[in-house]
Scaffold this motif. Structure first.
Motif, PDB file in Angstrom:
ATOM      1  N   GLN A 428       0.830  -1.195   0.000  1.00  0.00           N
ATOM      2  CA  GLN A 428       0.000   0.000   0.000  1.00  0.00           C
ATOM      3  C   GLN A 428       0.870   1.253   0.000  1.00  0.00           C
ATOM      4  O   GLN A 428       1.869   1.345   0.707  1.00  0.00           O
ATOM      5  N   TYR A 429       0.515   2.240  -0.824  1.00  0.00           N
ATOM      6  CA  TYR A 429       1.164   3.549  -0.817  1.00  0.00           C
ATOM      7  C   TYR A 429       0.299   4.529  -0.027  1.00  0.00           C
ATOM      8  O   TYR A 429      -0.927   4.412  -0.008  1.00  0.00           O
ATOM      9  N   GLY A 430       0.947   5.472   0.641  1.00  0.00           N
ATOM     10  CA  GLY A 430       0.233   6.475   1.405  1.00  0.00           C
ATOM     11  C   GLY A 430      -0.063   7.704   0.566  1.00  0.00           C
ATOM     12  O   GLY A 430       0.617   7.977  -0.421  1.00  0.00           O
ATOM     13  N   MET A 431      -1.064   8.469   0.979  1.00  0.00           N
ATOM     14  CA  MET A 431      -1.435   9.695   0.282  1.00  0.00           C
ATOM     15  C   MET A 431      -1.242  10.875   1.232  1.00  0.00           C
ATOM     16  O   MET A 431      -1.857  10.938   2.292  1.00  0.00           O
ATOM     17  N   PRO A 484       2.265  -0.795   8.439  1.00  0.00           N
ATOM     18  CA  PRO A 484       1.498  -0.224   7.324  1.00  0.00           C
ATOM     19  C   PRO A 484       0.225  -1.025   7.065  1.00  0.00           C
ATOM     20  O   PRO A 484       0.223  -2.260   7.165  1.00  0.00           O
ATOM     21  N   PRO A 485      -0.883  -0.357   6.755  1.00  0.00           N
ATOM     22  CA  PRO A 485      -2.125  -1.077   6.449  1.00  0.00           C
ATOM     23  C   PRO A 485      -1.987  -1.867   5.155  1.00  0.00           C
ATOM     24  O   PRO A 485      -1.247  -1.482   4.245  1.00  0.00           O
ATOM     25  N   ALA A 486      -2.703  -2.981   5.096  1.00  0.00           N
ATOM     26  CA  ALA A 486      -2.686  -3.806   3.890  1.00  0.00           C
ATOM     27  C   ALA A 486      -3.558  -3.173   2.814  1.00  0.00           C
ATOM     28  O   ALA A 486      -4.416  -2.316   3.088  1.00  0.00           O
ATOM     29  N   CYS A 487      -3.343  -3.609   1.589  1.00  0.00           N
ATOM     30  CA  CYS A 487      -4.170  -3.134   0.480  1.00  0.00           C
ATOM     31  C   CYS A 487      -5.630  -3.488   0.735  1.00  0.00           C
ATOM     32  O   CYS A 487      -5.931  -4.591   1.210  1.00  0.00           O
ATOM     33  N   GLY A 488      -6.503  -2.562   0.424  1.00  0.00           N
ATOM     34  CA  GLY A 488      -7.932  -2.814   0.575  1.00  0.00           C
ATOM     35  C   GLY A 488      -8.503  -2.391   1.909  1.00  0.00           C
ATOM     36  O   GLY A 488      -9.728  -2.369   2.074  1.00  0.00           O
ATOM     37  N   VAL A 489      -7.650  -2.066   2.888  1.00  0.00           N
ATOM     38  CA  VAL A 489      -8.148  -1.604   4.185  1.00  0.00           C
ATOM     39  C   VAL A 489      -8.789  -0.237   4.016  1.00  0.00           C
ATOM     40  O   VAL A 489      -8.276   0.626   3.293  1.00  0.00           O
ATOM     41  N   LEU A 490      -9.905  -0.011   4.682  1.00  0.00           N
ATOM     42  CA  LEU A 490     -10.625   1.252   4.584  1.00  0.00           C
ATOM     43  C   LEU A 490      -9.723   2.412   4.999  1.00  0.00           C
ATOM     44  O   LEU A 490      -9.095   2.384   6.050  1.00  0.00           O
ATOM     45  N   ASP A 491      -9.630   3.431   4.134  1.00  0.00           N
ATOM     46  CA  ASP A 491      -8.860   4.646   4.412  1.00  0.00           C
ATOM     47  C   ASP A 491      -7.366   4.380   4.561  1.00  0.00           C
ATOM     48  O   ASP A 491      -6.653   5.129   5.240  1.00  0.00           O
ATOM     49  N   ALA A 492      -6.878   3.302   3.905  1.00  0.00           N
ATOM     50  CA  ALA A 492      -5.465   2.922   4.033  1.00  0.00           C
ATOM     51  C   ALA A 492      -4.498   4.016   3.564  1.00  0.00           C
ATOM     52  O   ALA A 492      -3.485   4.256   4.227  1.00  0.00           O
ATOM     53  N   PRO A 493      -4.745   4.715   2.428  1.00  0.00           N
ATOM     54  CA  PRO A 493      -3.792   5.746   2.004  1.00  0.00           C
ATOM     55  C   PRO A 493      -3.584   6.855   3.032  1.00  0.00           C
ATOM     56  O   PRO A 493      -2.461   7.272   3.288  1.00  0.00           O
TER      57      PRO A 493
END
Length: 531
Positions: A428-431, A484-493
C-alpha cells in the motif's frame, strides 16, 4: 515577451544552480565508508598501535588502502592490522588479501562478520573540467593538534575532509596518478580522493617534495590502476560515470521544465480558444445561411401551395355554381367539383403546415451548438487518454537527465498499480498532500528511500537519503513503531500517510540521490521493443 522572460529566468536559475555543482552531504555520506587502518603490536594483553593510515570500503567487508600502509605488518608476523570504522564502538582485525607495491595498492578483508561498511562508489573517470575534489582520511598532524594519545586511535572518529582542485593526471613512480591540491598528510595514505558527488577518483598516496615545508601538490593512485587491481581480485565495485550534478541544479531544471510545459499548455489552450472562436463564427455564418435558405424555400413552397389552393377553391366554386344552374348535369361534373375542393383544402392545409414548421431564428443557435459539439468530439487529442485509475503492469525507465545518482542501481522498475494506491497487489502507498508515496527504511543499508508515483504523468521517483548510523537507528525505531495497512483496508492511504510522517520529519532537507523514471504500460513497452 512574457514567455521570453520566463525562459531567461529559468536559464538563469539553472546557471546559478550549476555553480553549486556538488552537495557536501555526498562527501559526508562517503566518509562513513572510510576507516582508519592501524598497525598493531601486542604487549601481553595490551594492544599497542604502531602507526596508522586510512582506507575505504569497496564491499561491506573489503577495504582498499596503500601497500605502504601495511608494509610493516607484511614483514613482521608479530604485527596485526586493525580496522577502526568512523562510526560505532566496534573495531576489527583485518587480513591482507592482495598487495601490489608496484602501484601502492592493497586489499584487506575484515575478519569480524559483525562489522559491515557502506561501500564507496567509484567514479567513471576524472572529469575534463578539473573541478573541486575532497581528500578524506586520518592525518596524524590533526590527531596531534587535537591532543589525542596514540591509544585514542582505537576510538571511532569521523575522518578529516580537506578540499582542493584537480591539477591533472600524470604517471609517477611507475604508475598512473592524479595530481591535486586537497591537502593530505601522514595518515591520509590509503584514503579516497572524492569528486563533488562523493565518488572515488583515486587513492591518496603521497605529496610533492617541497623542501621540508608542507607540500602544495599531492598524488593519488588513479582509477586506471585501482579498477584493474580490484577486478583482478574478483571485486566488481559500484561505479557511476554519470555527470555530477547537485540537487539544486536538478530542482532548477525541473522548475524550468515545469514552466516550459505550463507555457506550452497555455499556448495550446490559447490556440484552441482561437480555433473555437473561428469555428463558432464559421458555424454561425453557415447556420444563418442554411436557416435563411430553408425559410425562404419554405415560404416559397407555402406561397405556391396557397396559390394552388386559391385556384382550386375558385375552380370548385365555379363548378358548384354550374351544377346548380344545371341540376340535370351528370355525375362527372359533381366529381370534378369534389376534386377541385379537395385540392384546395389540401393545398391550404399544406400551406399552413409548411408555414408553421419553417425553421425559426432560434434554430441558428441550436445548429451552432451542435456543430461545436461535433468539433469537440472529433478534434480532441489523438492517442489513448492517460488512465487516472489502475494502470495495470508498468515498466519504468530511468531518465538520466532528470536524475542524480551517486551509487544507486539504475535498472528498469516493473510494478502493477491500482487506483487505490496498491502496488503489486500487496504494498500500500500512502497519500499526503495529493501525492502517493512509500517510505522504505531497510535494516541492511544506511539509506532511507522515499518512493513516489504520479499516475497522471506516469512518473516514478526515488529520493535516497544517505544517513549516519545514529540517524538510521532513529529512522528504524520510528519505522518499527507502526505497521502499514494492507491493500484494501478502509482509508489505508490516509492512515499510511500519517504513519510515514514521523520518518519524513527526521530526514534532511534534501536527498543525496534522486532517480526519476518514466513509465508505460507493459504491453506498450513490449510492442516498442519488437519494433
Amino acid at each position: 515577451m512574457k514567455k521570453l522572460i520566463q525562459v531567461f529566468a529559468a536559464l538563469f536559475a539553472l546557471l546559478v544552480a550549476s555553480a553549486a555543482y556538488a552537495d557536501a552531504g555526498d562527501v559526508e555520506a562517503a566518509a562513513r565508508g572510510v576507516v582508519r587502518v592501524v598497525i598493531i603490536s601486542q604487549n601481553g594483553e595490551e594492544l599497542v598501535p604502531v602507526t596508522h593510515g586510512s582506507g575505504f570500503a569497496v564491499t561491506p567487508t573489503k577495504i582498499v588502502t596503500n601497500a605502504h600502509v601495511i608494509r610493516e605488518a607484511l614483514q613482521d608476523d608479530t604485527l596485526r592490522i586493525g580496522i577502526v570504522p568512523s562510526e560505532g564502538d566496534d573495531g576489527a582485525f583485518g587480513r591482507p588479501l592482495a598487495v601490489s607495491p608496484r602501484n601502492d595498492l592493497a586489499l584487506i578483508e575484515i575478519t569480524d562478520d559483525a562489522i559491515r561498511l557502506p561501500p564507496l562508489t567509484i567514479a567513471g573517470g576524472v572529469g575534463a573540467n578539473l573541478g573541486e575534489v575532497s581528500a578524506v582520511g586520518y592525518p596524524m598532524n590533526v590527531d596531534l593538534a587535537q591532543g589525542l594519545e596514540i591509544s585514542d586511535i582505537f576510538n571511532a572518529q569521523p575522518p578529516v575532509k580537506s578540499r582542493g582542485f584537480l591539477s591533472g593526471e600524470r604517471p609517477s613512480r611507475q604508475f598512473d596518478t592524479i595530481l591535486h591540491t586537497a591537502p593530505i598528510a601522514r595518515g591520509n595514505s590509503g584514503g579516497p580522493l572524492l569528486d563533488g558527488c562523493g565518488r572515488v577518483l583515486g587513492v591518496n598516496s603521497f605529496g610533492a617534495d617541497s623542501n621540508g615545508s608542507d607540500a602544495e601538490f599531492y598524488f593519488a593512485v588513479s582509477l586506471r590502476e585501482l579498477l584493474p587491481f580490484l577486478r583482478a581480485n574478483d571485486i566488481e565495485p559500484q561505479t557511476n560515470a554519470l555527470p555530477c550534478r547537485s540537487i539544486d541544479e536538478l530542482n532548477a531544471a525541473e522548475r524550468a521544465r515545469f514552466e516550459a510545459e505550463r507555457a506550452d499548455a497555455r499556448a495550446l489552450l490559447e490556440a484552441r480558444e482561437d480555433e473555437m472562436r473561428e469555428a463558432r463564427a464559421d458555424a454561425r455564418l453557415s447556420a444563418q445561411m442554411a436557416v435563411m435558405e430553408e425559410r425562404d424555400n419554405a415560404m416559397a413552397i407555402a406561397l405556391i401551395l396557397l396559390l394552388i389552393g386559391i385556384g382550386a377553391g375558385y375552380a370548385a366554386i365555379q363548378l358548384r355554381q354550374q351544377s346548380r344552374l344545371n341540376p340535370e348535369g351528370d355525375a362527372t361534373a359533381q366529381m370534378r367539383t369534389m376534386v377541385a375542393a379537395g385540392i384546395a383544402g389540401a393545398a391550404i392545409i399544406g400551406t399552413v403546415l409548411i408555414w408553421i414548421t419553417r425553421p425559426g431564428y432560434s434554430e441558428i443557435e441550436d445548429r451552432v451548438a451542435a456543430a461545436l459539439e461535433e468539433l469537440e468530439l472529433n478534434g480532441g487529442e489523438s492517442g489513448p487518454p492517460v488512465s487516472l485509475a489502475g494502470d495495470g503492469t508498468l515498466i519504468c525507465t530511468l531518465v538520466p537527465e532528470r536524475s542524480r545518482i551517486t551509487g544507486a542501481r539504475t535498472d528498469d522498475v516493473e510494478f502493477s498499480w491500482a487506483a487505490d494506491g496498491c502496488l503489486n497487489g500487496r504494498t500500500q502507498y500512502g497519500m499526503t498532500n495529493g501525492e502517493w508515496s512509500r517510505v522504505l527504511v531497510p535494516n541492511d543499508e544506511a539509506a532511507v528511500s522515499v518512493n513516489t508515483y504520479d499516475p497522471q504523468t506516469r512518473t516514478f521517483r526515488t529520493d535516497r537519503y544517505l544517513l549516519s548510523r545514529s540517524q538510521m537507528q532513529a529512522a528504524r525505531e520510528i519505522r518499527s513503531a507502526y505497521t502499514p495497512p494492507a491493500c484494501g483496508v478502509l482509508d489505508a492511504p490516509r492512515i499510511l500517510g500519517e504513519q510515514q510522517s514521523g520518518v519524513l520529519a527526521q530526514l534532511p532537507s534534501r536527498p543525496n540521490e534522486r532517480l526519476v523514471y518514466t513509465c508505460e504500460a507493459a504491453a506498450t513497452a513490449g510492442a516498442a521493443d519488437e519494433q
